[in-house]
Write an enzyme that holds these catalytic residues in place. Structure first.
Site, PDB file in Angstrom:
ATOM      1  CG  ASN A 113       0.552   0.540  -6.716  1.00 20.48           C
ATOM      2  OD1 ASN A 113       0.044  -0.577  -6.898  1.00 20.48           O
ATOM      3  ND2 ASN A 113      -0.041   1.477  -5.986  1.00 20.48           N
ATOM      4  CG  HIS A 115      -3.977   4.637  -6.271  1.00 20.25           C
ATOM      5  ND1 HIS A 115      -4.184   3.878  -5.133  1.00 20.25           N
ATOM      6  CD2 HIS A 115      -4.753   5.737  -6.139  1.00 20.25           C
ATOM      7  CE1 HIS A 115      -5.058   4.506  -4.354  1.00 20.25           C
ATOM      8  NE2 HIS A 115      -5.415   5.639  -4.937  1.00 20.25           N
ATOM      9  CB  SER A 142      -1.954   7.309 -11.001  1.00 22.06           C
ATOM     10  OG  SER A 142      -2.877   8.366 -10.960  1.00 22.06           O
ATOM     11  CG  ASP A 151      -1.635   4.883  -2.667  1.00 21.36           C
ATOM     12  OD1 ASP A 151      -1.125   3.861  -3.166  1.00 21.36           O
ATOM     13  OD2 ASP A 151      -2.681   4.882  -2.000  1.00 21.36           O
TER      14      ASP A 151
HETATM   15  C1  GAR Z   1      -7.110  -2.267  -9.466  1.00 18.13           C
HETATM   16  O1  GAR Z   1      -8.191  -1.476  -9.881  1.00 18.13           O
HETATM   17  C2  GAR Z   1      -6.051  -1.403  -8.845  1.00 18.13           C
HETATM   18  O2  GAR Z   1      -6.022  -0.108  -9.326  1.00 18.13           O
HETATM   19  C3  GAR Z   1      -6.439  -1.424  -7.406  1.00 18.13           C
HETATM   20  O3  GAR Z   1      -6.928  -2.702  -7.171  1.00 18.13           O
HETATM   21  C4  GAR Z   1      -7.522  -3.212  -8.340  1.00 18.13           C
HETATM   22  C5  GAR Z   1      -7.013  -4.608  -8.541  1.00 18.13           C
HETATM   23  O4  GAR Z   1      -7.697  -5.253  -9.572  1.00 18.13           O
HETATM   24  N1  GAR Z   1      -5.326  -1.120  -6.568  1.00 18.13           N
HETATM   25  C6  GAR Z   1      -5.415  -0.423  -5.449  1.00 18.13           C
HETATM   26  O5  GAR Z   1      -6.457   0.002  -5.001  1.00 18.13           O
HETATM   27  C7  GAR Z   1      -4.092  -0.208  -4.752  1.00 18.13           C
HETATM   28  N2  GAR Z   1      -4.212   0.785  -3.740  1.00 18.13           N
HETATM   29  P1  GAR Z   1      -7.080  -6.551 -10.248  1.00 18.13           P
HETATM   30  O6  GAR Z   1      -6.731  -7.525  -9.118  1.00 18.13           O
HETATM   31  O7  GAR Z   1      -8.205  -7.093 -11.085  1.00 18.13           O
HETATM   32  O8  GAR Z   1      -5.888  -6.157 -11.052  1.00 18.13           O
END
Ligand code: GAR
Length: 224
Positions: A113, A115, A142, A151
């Site tokens: 994942n 985060h 991360s 997480d």
């Molecule tokens: C990313 O910034 C990722 O880190 C976050 O969602 C966004 C997705 O963007 N993930 C979380 O918050 C997970 N807990 P994307 O769809 O453009 O890749």
């Protein structure tokens, strides 16, 4: 040495825009990492990343969680669809759904994942806003292995930046995302080459247990 003769098979789960998924897919297509995206699955029919994935010629489908009566039923269907892709690694890329322990246990050491915080700080949602409200000086993202603790799995690689005076949530989020697009493909590349492995419930890098994440500072390399 990985003993593998074909690119590492990835399946990517998304919920939204899919910019991390695209960064990974492009790194595969460019040959920057020895991996291939075998399919993209979204838990929402309106995830913008589905169209973007198809635009790159990837197999992409929705499995709307709202169509299922329970989390267990959704995860059973998701597991079946994922397994049909025969992934070696399952990539969560903005997949905004908490996965149950039973589901996570299907892919031990085979699920990553990303985060948007310097874990273990700021688990959960709205990390950029909370970081700004707390007046933190440092923030980032991360890449971590997924375990049943939300997480909470071992962190492998972190990208760190300094929060700018007066910076708003949108600007901070954009800077962190740019780092994510750099970090995530590289961490996957480490697995593809066998540098990064999972053994005895922990991450190993270059044949040694990874006691702490690799942390990279991005302040100096940022464009703007
Ligand atoms: C990313 O910034 C990722 O880190 C976050 O969602 C966004 C997705 O963007 N993930 C979380 O918050 C997970 N807990 P994307 O769809 O453009 O890749």
């Amino acid at each position: 040495m990985t003993g593998r003769t074909a690119p590492l098979r990835l399946a990517i789960l998304i919920s939204g825009r899919g910019s991390n998924m695209l960064a990974i897919a492009r790194a595969c297509a460019a040959g920057a990492i020895d991996a291939q995206v075998t399919g993209v699955i979204a838990d929402r029919a309106d995830a913008a990343g589905l169209g973007a994935a198809r635009g790159l010629g990837l197999e992409a489908s929705a499995l709307p969680a709202r169509d299922f009566a329970s989390r267990a039923a959704f995860e059973t269907a998701l597991g079946a669809r994922l397994d049909a892709l025969r992934p070696e690694l399952v990539i969560l890329a903005g997949f905004m759904r908490i996965l149950g322990a039973g589901f996570v246990a299907r892919y031990p050491g085979r699920m990553l994942n990303i985060h948007p915080s310097l874990l273990p700080a700021y688990r959960g949602l709205h990390t950029h806003r909370r970081v700004l409200e707390a007046g933190e000086r440092l923030h980032g993202c991360s890449v971590h292995y997924v375990t049943e603790e939300l997480d909470g799995g071992p962190v492998v690689l972190q990208g760190r930046l300094t929060v700018r005076a007066g910076e708003d949530e949108q600007a901070l989020s954009a800077r962190v995302q740019a780092i994510e697009h750099n970090l995530y493909p590289r961490a996957i590349g480490w697995i593809a080459t066998g540098r990064l492995t999972w053994r005895d419930e922990r991450a190993w890098l270059d044949g040694r247990p990874l006691a702490a994440p690799i942390v990279e500072d991005f302040d100096a390399t940022e464009a703007g």
